[in-house]
Structure formats: structure tokens, C-alpha cells
Design an enzyme around this catalytic site. Structure first.
Site, mmCIF file in Angstrom:
data_model
loop_
_atom_site.group_PDB
_atom_site.id
_atom_site.type_symbol
_atom_site.label_atom_id
_atom_site.label_comp_id
_atom_site.label_asym_id
_atom_site.label_seq_id
_atom_site.Cartn_x
_atom_site.Cartn_y
_atom_site.Cartn_z
ATOM 1 N N LYS A 1 52.518 37.371 24.126
ATOM 2 C CA LYS A 1 51.170 37.610 24.681
ATOM 3 C C LYS A 1 50.892 36.646 25.842
ATOM 4 O O LYS A 1 50.464 37.049 26.930
ATOM 5 C CB LYS A 1 50.151 37.435 23.550
ATOM 6 C CG LYS A 1 48.735 37.260 23.993
ATOM 7 C CD LYS A 1 48.166 38.529 24.534
ATOM 8 C CE LYS A 1 46.819 38.261 25.167
ATOM 9 N NZ LYS A 1 46.151 39.420 25.637
ATOM 10 N N THR B 1 43.240 36.002 21.722
ATOM 11 C CA THR B 1 44.333 35.386 22.480
ATOM 12 C C THR B 1 44.475 33.966 21.971
ATOM 13 O O THR B 1 43.545 33.173 22.073
ATOM 14 C CB THR B 1 43.996 35.344 23.974
ATOM 15 O OG1 THR B 1 43.746 36.662 24.373
ATOM 16 C CG2 THR B 1 45.151 34.793 24.766
ATOM 17 N N GLU C 1 40.070 44.679 30.759
ATOM 18 C CA GLU C 1 38.678 45.106 30.821
ATOM 19 C C GLU C 1 38.490 46.176 31.889
ATOM 20 O O GLU C 1 39.127 46.137 32.934
ATOM 21 C CB GLU C 1 37.782 43.909 31.085
ATOM 22 C CG GLU C 1 37.650 43.076 29.843
ATOM 23 C CD GLU C 1 36.848 41.814 30.073
ATOM 24 O OE1 GLU C 1 35.944 41.829 30.912
ATOM 25 O OE2 GLU C 1 37.161 40.830 29.406
ATOM 26 N N GLU D 1 46.282 41.558 21.644
ATOM 27 C CA GLU D 1 45.728 42.687 22.391
ATOM 28 C C GLU D 1 46.210 42.599 23.830
ATOM 29 O O GLU D 1 46.308 41.528 24.393
ATOM 30 C CB GLU D 1 44.196 42.690 22.290
ATOM 31 C CG GLU D 1 43.490 41.435 22.775
ATOM 32 C CD GLU D 1 43.319 41.376 24.260
ATOM 33 O OE1 GLU D 1 43.390 42.446 24.888
ATOM 34 O OE2 GLU D 1 43.130 40.274 24.796
ATOM 35 N N GLY E 1 41.446 36.143 44.262
ATOM 36 C CA GLY E 1 41.978 35.252 43.219
ATOM 37 C C GLY E 1 41.682 35.842 41.856
ATOM 38 O O GLY E 1 40.634 36.454 41.661
ATOM 39 N N CYS F 1 41.305 35.629 30.283
ATOM 40 C CA CYS F 1 42.631 35.384 29.706
ATOM 41 C C CYS F 1 43.611 34.623 30.582
ATOM 42 O O CYS F 1 44.282 33.705 30.111
ATOM 43 C CB CYS F 1 43.278 36.716 29.326
ATOM 44 S SG CYS F 1 42.513 37.451 27.903
ATOM 45 N N PHE F 2 43.744 35.037 31.835
ATOM 46 C CA PHE F 2 44.870 34.539 32.642
ATOM 47 C C PHE F 2 44.937 33.009 32.705
ATOM 48 O O PHE F 2 45.940 32.400 32.360
ATOM 49 C CB PHE F 2 44.811 35.127 34.054
ATOM 50 C CG PHE F 2 45.315 36.537 34.142
ATOM 51 C CD1 PHE F 2 45.760 37.208 33.020
ATOM 52 C CD2 PHE F 2 45.353 37.211 35.356
ATOM 53 C CE1 PHE F 2 46.221 38.514 33.089
ATOM 54 C CE2 PHE F 2 45.820 38.511 35.447
ATOM 55 C CZ PHE F 2 46.245 39.165 34.308
ATOM 56 N N PRO G 1 37.877 29.463 23.679
ATOM 57 C CA PRO G 1 37.797 28.872 25.030
ATOM 58 C C PRO G 1 38.691 27.645 25.173
ATOM 59 O O PRO G 1 39.132 27.081 24.164
ATOM 60 C CB PRO G 1 36.320 28.475 25.140
ATOM 61 C CG PRO G 1 35.860 28.323 23.731
ATOM 62 C CD PRO G 1 36.664 29.262 22.899
#
Ligand code: UDX
Ligand code: ADP
Length: 480
Positions: free
Chosen positions: A225, A135, A174, A170, A276, A281-282, A96
């Protein structure tokens, strides 16, 4: 030296580790795959007899777990033992964004990755290939390597251990994780030692064609990535910014998207305007890029990417302001029905979901919300909104919602959620929302009643024919 992998251990049984290891076990029946996690409850769910209780919902996942679990796929909390017997270890834990200290709000917190690297350093035996799968910010491999290197001191011949570190990011999304894993656009393997790269390559080759498996240096793999996610998120902020312009000019963002998407240089994917972007991840990956750029003194680069996140935040608040404005500038004492809480369809994940921001804004304005989602449960929404759901409300006995200002209730049934509402807001593009009986719903709502279609999935004619006002994202003509 040829490295042959017979046993894999994956640390982290989350959204990435669970599905990825299930597919590897399915495609490589001769390899034993052990997924470990320190979260006892999560592991219990992975071992549920009823496959509907798996901790993650992904189309196709249940079938694979049914096929492989107990054969060459296990889920356990036995971290030490599974690490020590593995030839290859995937690190697939959560990273996080840091909430305090240096890089707070931007850099990723690597404490779980570091803890894993220490476990691997302590318990691994012989030669082990360590693969970073989470990530991660660029240069994480270096952190892992340093920790592992410190443990390579041979005490005697039996305990001698050595490591290779690879980056294998990866790219699964999802809701389509299994499909993305089974038919990837590409697989990226970054590393220094060719034998280790080939060992991982040999696993993927079981179902991925060789030209889709790219070998790079470790830093390119890590940066690729972050860049891929930043580019995708940037497209969404770009089209969402245009949706606001469309609404003001009479243009339709769907028509604009179609027109630009036919340019083969632009391409048609990821051009749907919505409430939005969300997901784990983003935002995190862009903020990592921002942090990295600032670290290297590249202020303009940092500002450029930060703009993508800022636009996304602004866009979400824009929607809640707009809903309030349409409902005569006040929503206190009104019931607003929220359809969809997950950050996109076909997942129960709510991390960074636009629904969280929008619902919080509406509650703050004094609305009563009835929230419904086919896969997200009440407990999760309570966590996200940091407040409890009201239960068993009998809407037929409530004439207005002034006594329920700033409160909400979870409703499984769409009709209950819609009953006596002043507005329905569609935030997730769930398929079931395409089959809503608007004739019936319209009779249950308080008039004048509004439908806010933030995903632009409804048939405008059907809504309007049923005596309902319609607002559609990015549509300057229907939004009157
Ligand atoms: C993303 C990347 O796609 C994946 O490659 C990476 O490994 C992890 O992050 P994910 O977060 O699962 O995957 O979802 P994605 O399908 O990319 O959607 C992200 C967000 O963008 C969602 O909130 C979705 O609703 C939104 N979105 C997507 C749009 O608003 N419009 C679009 O056209 C596409
Ligand atoms: P992702 O989306 O990256 O898969 P999740 O939060 O879904 O992230 O899953 C990460 C998992 O990693 C969690 O189930 C968490 O309990 C587990 N985890 C984190 N740190 C460790 C650790 N040191 N050892 C074992 N498991 C860990």
C-alpha cells in the site's frame, strides 16, 4: 473452520469507511453493514434525509446510500453495540502524521487505531475478524494483534473471544472512489489464517473476479500500500520537476508526457504536471516509508523517498514565486482570483491541497485573494488558511486592494471572483473551468491581466485572443 460473515461493523465513517462500506452493502445485500463513528455530527450527516448533505461528495455515492441505507446499511454512534454483534470489523480511522514526540513529522499517529483496537478487544464477542483498512505504517497489524490478544483470556465460556487480523488496504482515489471500489485493479488481502482470508475473499468475490484478489502475508500487504502511493507520488514529482525544465528550455511538458507515456514500460497515466500533489495519503505514506527506512538504518533509501516530498514542496512555492514575478514582482494591493481549492477535481477534500500553500504564500506577499471552488465551502477554507473570509464585498466600489492586503474572500460566483482581478490562477481541474466565458471575464479584469493555468486545461488561443496574458505549467513557449 469456515468463517461466514453475516454482520460487518466499520469503525470510522470517513472518506474511506463511508464509500467502502456503502459498496459492500450494495454488492452483498445479505450482509448487514453498520458504520460507526464517534463524531456525532458526521453520523448525523450520513443519516441526512437530503442526500446532498452527505458528509462526503463522491460521484455515485448518493445513489448507493439511497438504495441501501436503512436496509442493510446503517450509520450510528453506537460503537459498543455494533462491535459486539459483528463477525467482521473494519478499522477505518484517521492516522495523521505525528506532530510531536518520536517520529514527529514522519511517523503516523496510531492513537486512533489503538483506541479502536481497545474498543474491539473490550466489546467483541465470539470469533471476530479484524481488518485494517486505514492507511497504516508497516507492522500496525502487530500492534492491533497484541491489544486483541491481551483480551482473549476466557473468563467463562460465554465471554470467550478470539480474533484474526487481516490487512486489506484501500486503493480508492477520491472523486472516483465508487468506480475504484466497484471495478478495482486488484484487492489485496494480507493475513496469516487462511480461513479469515477466505472469509474476506468471499465478500469481494460477489463483484470482483478471483484473479484480481491477491492473498499475501500481512507485511507485504501493508508495505504494498505504501509503495503504491510512493510510486504514484514519485511520478508526479518527476513530471513536475521536468515541467520546470520545460519552462526554461522552450519544451512543452504535455508533449514530453505524451512522448514518454507511449513507452509501454512507462505508461501514460499519472503524468499530468500540476500544482503539486495533495490529498491525505501521498505525503503521509512517503513519510512513513522514510521513517521506516531510517528506523532500519537505511539512510539512502530514506533520502531517496524524502526527495519526492521535498520536490513537491519546492514546486508549490515555485508557483507562488512565479505568479508574484509575473505581476511585476509585487502583488500587494492586487486582487488575485483563485479557481479551485480542493486537492483535485470531483472532491470537496482539501487535505494537503497545493492551494493551501500557494494561497498562504500569496497572502503573505500582500495580495488580496478571491477564492472560488464548486465543492469546497468557505468554512473549510477558513480552517485551512487559518483566517476568516471577508464577506459581501462590493467590488464595483473598490478601485485598488491596498486596504485588503493579506486578506481574502470566498466567492461562489466565478464572475464576482474575477471582477477587477489582476490575475486568475487555476489550481484545480474542475470541469466548469473549461466553459468559462473568457471574453466576458477579460472585460472585468484589470489590465494587463494574467491567467495562470497550473493544470494546463485551457485553450491557449482562446485566452490570448481575449487580450489576456497566459502562463501554462510546463510550457516554455506560452510563458512569456
Ligand atoms: C491516492 C491514490 O491514487 C489511491 O490509490 C490511494 O488509495 C489514496 O491516494 P487520491 O489522494 O484520492 O488517491 O488522489 P490521486 O488521484 O491519486 O491524486 C493525488 C494528487 O496527485 C492530486 O493532488 C492530483 O491532482 C495529483 N495528480 C495526479 C497530478 O498532479 N498529476 C497526475 O497526473 C495525477
Ligand atoms: P479517512 O480518509 O482515512 O477515511 P477520515 O478523517 O475521513 O479519514 O475519517 C476517519 C473517521 O474515523 C473520522 O470520522 C473519525 O471521527 C473516526 N474515528 C477516529 N477514531 C475513532 C474511534 N476511536 N472510534 C470511532 N471513530 C473514530
Amino acid at each position: 473452520m469456515v468463517i461466514k460473515i453475516k454482520k460487518i461493523c466499520c469503525i470510522g465513517a470517513g472518506y474511506v469507511g463511508g464509500p467502502t462500506m456503502s459498496v459492500i452493502a450494495d454488492r452483498c445485500p445479505e450482509i448487514f453493514v453498520d458504520v460507526v463513528d464517534k463524531n456525532v455530527e458526521r453520523i448525523k450527516l450520513w443519516n441526512s434525509t437530503n442526500l446532498k448533505d452527505l458528509p462526503i461528495y463522491e460521484p455515485g455515492l448518493e445513489d448507493i446510500v439511497k438504495r441501501r441505507r436503512g436496509k442493510n446499511l446503517t450509520f450510528s454512534t453506537n460503537i459498543k453495540e455494533k462491535i459486539s454483534s459483528a463477525d467482521m470489523i473494519f478499522i477505518s480511522v484517521n492516522t495523521p502524521t505525528k506532530t510531536k514526540g518520536i517520529g514527529a513529522g514522519q511517523a503516523s499517529d496510531l492513537k486512533w487505531v489503538e483506541a479502536c483496537a481497545r474498543d474491539v478487544a473490550n466489546f467483541a464477542t465470539g470469533h471476530t475478524v479484524v481488518v485494517e483498512k486505514s492507511t497504516l505504517p508497516v507492522k500496525t497489524a502487530e500492534v492491533i494483534k497484541k491489544i486483541l490478544e491481551a483480551s482473549q483470556i476466557p473468563i467463562n465460556f460465554e465471554t470467550k473471544k478470539s480474533f484474526d487480523v487481516l490487512s486489506n488496504p484501500e486503493f480508492l482515489a477520491e472523486g472516483s472512489a465508487i468506480k475504484d471500489l466497484e471495478y478495482p485493479d486488484r484487492v489485496l488481502i494480507g493475513g496469516e489464517n487462511n480461513e479469515a482470508i477466505l472469509a474476506l475473499n468471499d465478500i469481494y468475490i460477489n463483484w470482483v473476479s478471483p484473479e484480481k484478489i491477491l492473498h499475501t502475508n500481512i507485511w507485504s500487504s501493508e508495505l504494498a500500500k505504501l509503495t503504491a502511493n510512493a510510486f504514484l507520488a514519485q511520478r508526479i514529482s518527476s513530471i513536475n520537476s521536468i515541467s520546470a525544465l520545460c519552462e526554461n528550455t522552450g519544451a512543452d511538458v504535455k508533449e514530453v508526457s505524451r512522448a514518454i507515456g507511449l513507452d509501454s514500460r512507462i505508461g501514460s497515466k499519472f503524468l499530468n504536471s500540476g500544482p503539486g500533489f495533495g490529498g491525505s495519503c501521498f505525503k503521509k505514506d512517503i513519510l512513513n516509508l522514510v521513517y521506516l527506512s531510517k528506523y532500519f538504518g537505511l539512510e539512502e533509501v530514506a533520502e531517496f523517498w524524502e526527495g519526492v516530498v521535498k520536490l513537491n514542496n519546492w514546486h508549490q512555492h515555485r508557483l507562488s514565486r512565479l505568479i508574484t514575478n509575473k505581476l511585476f514582482g509585487t502583488i500587494s494591493g492586487k486582487k488575485i482570483c483563485i479557481l479551485g481549492f480542493s486537492f483535485k477535481a470531483n472532491t470537496n477534500d482539501t487535505r494537503e491541497s497545493a492551494a493551501i500553500t500557494i494561497c498562504k504564500d500569496l497572502l503573505e506577499e500582500g495580495a488580496f485573494l478571491s477564492i472560488s471552488d464548486p465543492k469546497v465551502n468557505k468554512k473549510q477554507i477558513e480552517k485551512d488558511l487559518k483566517s476568516y473570509s471577508l464577506n459581501n464585498l462590493n467590488y464595483s466600489e473598490i478601485s485598488d486592494f491596498f486596504n485588503y492586503e493579506g486578506q481574502w474572500a470566498f466567492e461562489e460566483d466565478i464572475n464576482n471572483a474575477a471582477e477587477k482581478s489582476d490575475a486568475i490562477v487555476i489550481l484545480t481541474e474542475w470541469e466548469e473551468y473549461l466553459n468559462i466565458n473568457w471574453e466576458e471575464i477579460s472585460t472585468m479584469m484589470r489590465k494587463p491581466a494574467w491567467i495562470f493555468d497550473a493544470r494546463s486545461i485551457l485553450d491557449p488561443k482562446e485566452i490570448k485572443d481575449n487580450d489576456l496574458y497566459l502562463w501554462r505549467i510546463g510550457n516554455g513557449q506560452s510563458n512569456d
